[in-house]
Design an enzyme around this catalytic site. Structure first.
Site, PDB file in Angstrom:
ATOM      1  N   PHE A 179      39.656  11.539 -20.117  1.00  0.00           N
ATOM      2  CA  PHE A 179      38.898  11.241 -19.096  1.00  0.00           C
ATOM      3  C   PHE A 179      38.115  12.580 -19.078  1.00  0.00           C
ATOM      4  CE2 PHE A 179      42.697   8.852 -17.480  1.00  0.00           C
ATOM      5  CZ  PHE A 179      41.913   7.584 -17.612  1.00  0.00           C
ATOM      6  N   CYS A 180      38.576  13.666 -19.421  1.00  0.00           N
ATOM      7  CA  CYS A 180      38.176  14.908 -19.370  1.00  0.00           C
ATOM      8  C   CYS A 180      38.478  15.893 -20.359  1.00  0.00           C
ATOM      9  CB  CYS A 180      38.295  15.822 -18.223  1.00  0.00           C
ATOM     10  SG  CYS A 180      37.070  17.290 -17.726  1.00  0.00           S
ATOM     11  N   PRO A 181      37.721  16.086 -21.566  1.00  0.00           N
ATOM     12  CA  PRO A 181      36.245  16.126 -21.567  1.00  0.00           C
ATOM     13  C   PRO A 181      35.485  14.767 -21.939  1.00  0.00           C
ATOM     14  CG  PRO A 181      37.110  17.214 -23.556  1.00  0.00           C
ATOM     15  CD  PRO A 181      38.146  16.947 -22.573  1.00  0.00           C
TER      16      PRO A 181
END
Lengths: 78, 377
Positions: A15-17
């Site tokens: 999801f992140c990055p």
């Protein structure tokens, strides 16, 4: 003639990055002409990645979904 | 079992202390031994650099003596590793000394690499080292208005930093009374204002409300230092009077030199945290190639899982837990409001509207960190 070497970037569950960021980072460190296959479980990547690839001027080689994972192939051109 | 930890940052320190508590009896009777090698005798609280860059923390608040953070049974040496001899289960350090291990943990962290974008090092202000954060603060003090561009390299440590510095700069300029003479222009590498979709959904209307302009699909290609323009890979330009950059990062040079991973990132199993192909080598924090945030909290939660597993391997000969990809990040939304994002491999975050309470909790955490590093939080 041997098969073309493909670098796999497994961004499933990212999801992140996020998948596109993982692809951008990989392409920065890759030789021109190399092929990278991005694995993403985020369906948005199937739309976001081609938009960025075309804007920057790399080559989209294909995108297909297998069991909920998108396999997106890109060749670095510049 | 000889456990050797390379790196005295957040991941290595939390792991060592957590392990020392779990293995108290085994360390006493010699069944286990924990050794840590670090490149520095000091431990830096890196998230504090954001506040140093805005004059809200002093550099001396960011440091503690590394030895003082460690449980007394941990054998600590300032002796950076130069050679990883993984087939021989040993490393050679700068002193020339060789350290053998049964289990190796590599937690060497990452470094900024502004050199990857021509002109960036010369043109931009950034806040990922003490020196650069102080230079940025002094530059901000002298700034009297103009166009401020935020530009973001990939990959970078702390995915919330681009948003945080933007919102905090807005409030800084407002407090100095120069906001009406300042245009803040935020750029971001992908097609929305943050990699986390729910964070972007919150940040974009905030930008609109505060008059911050933004441009997405913007990856720095080179900086025209004399002309003060950032040229992007996508073919667009961003002229600036003040350029604030989040530079791309790389893993440490010693990782690349030893051929452990391209760009210094070690291929790592996402649940077991072992180096791919090695059962007795583990990787923590920024050093992994995992597709998750390079952030202190990632290192923290990975260290918790790995400590449990290494202790179990000493006690019962098998690991007991998988790392689930957990990350928790505060997001400063200005000088006095903040929110947070919590997620793992399965569940995306859903940040709430910023509040003063979360900001004050973050401010408290800036002090509580030392308890966290000691393994008490």
């Amino acid at each position: 003639m041997g098969e073309e070497k493909v670098t796999i970037v497994d961004a499933t569950g990212s999801f992140c990055p996020g998948p596109l960021m993982e692809l951008i980072a990989e392409l920065r460190d890759t030789e021109i002409g190399a092929v990278v296959e991005l694995l993403s479980s985020d369906k948005g990547s199937a739309q976001d990645v081609p938009v960025w690839v075309r804007k920057v001027g790399h080559e989209m080689l294909g995108s297909e979904e297998k069991d909920g994972v998108w396999h997106i192939r890109v060749r670095k051109l510049k | 079992m000889k456990i050797l930890i390379i790196g005295g940052g957040m991941g290595g320190t939390i792991l060592a202390n957590n392990l020392a508590r779990r293995l108290h009896a085994e360390l006493q009777d010699g069944k286990a031994r924990i050794t840590m090698l670090s490149a520095s005798e000091r431990h830096m609280y890196q998230p504090g650099l954001l506040y140093v860059a805005l004059g809200r923390m002093m550099p001396d608040e960011l440091y503690r003596d590394q030895r003082s953070l460690l449980e007394p049974q941990i054998d600590f040496h300032v002796d950076p590793v130069e050679e990883f001899a993984l087939d021989r289960h040993q490393v050679r350090a700068k002193s020339g000394k060789t350290y053998p291990y049964d289990a190796l943990v590599i937690a060497t962290g990452s470094r900024i690499f502004p050199q990857g974008v021509p002109g960036l090092e010369e043109a931009a202000e950034f806040f990922y080292t003490e020196e650069s954060a102080l230079r940025m603060y002094k530059r901000l003090r002298e700034f009297e208005g103009g166009r401020v561009v935020i530009a973001v390299g990939v990959p970078h440590k702390c995915p919330m930093a681009p948003l945080e510095i933007t919102f905090m700069l807005h409030d800084y300029f407002k407090d100095r009374g120069i906001l009406d003479k300042t245009q803040i222009h935020y750029t971001y590498p992908i097609g929305r204002t943050h990699s986390l979709e729910n964070v972007a959904k919150w940040a974009t209307p905030e930008f609109d409300r505060l008059g911050i302009s933004y441009e997405t699909l913007f990856n720095m290609k080179e900086i025209d230092v004399r002309g003060k323009v950032v040229h992007s890979e996508e073919g667009t330009d961003a002229p600036y009077d003040l350029l604030i950059a989040i530079p791309a990062h790389k893993g440490m040079e010693v990782i690349e030199k030893n051929g452990l991973g391209k760009s210094g990132w070690i291929p790592t199993h996402r649940h077991r945290l072992n180096m791919e192909g090695r059962d007795n080598v583990f990787v923590l924090g920024d050093t992994t190639n995992l597709p998750i945030s390079k952030a202190g909290s990632t290192a923290h939660f990975e260290a918790d899982a790995l400590a449990e597993n290494l202790a179990a391997m000493v006690k019962i000969g098998a690991p007991v837990r998988d790392y689930d990809g957990k990350v928790f990040c505060f997001i400063e939304a200005g000088k006095d409001r903040a929110t947070y994002a919590m997620f793992n491999y399965q569940n995306p975050p859903n940040p709430k509207p910023p509040t003063k309470a979360v900001h004050w909790f973050k401010t408290a955490y800036n002090k509580l960190y030392w308890a966290s590093a000691r393994g008490l939080l």
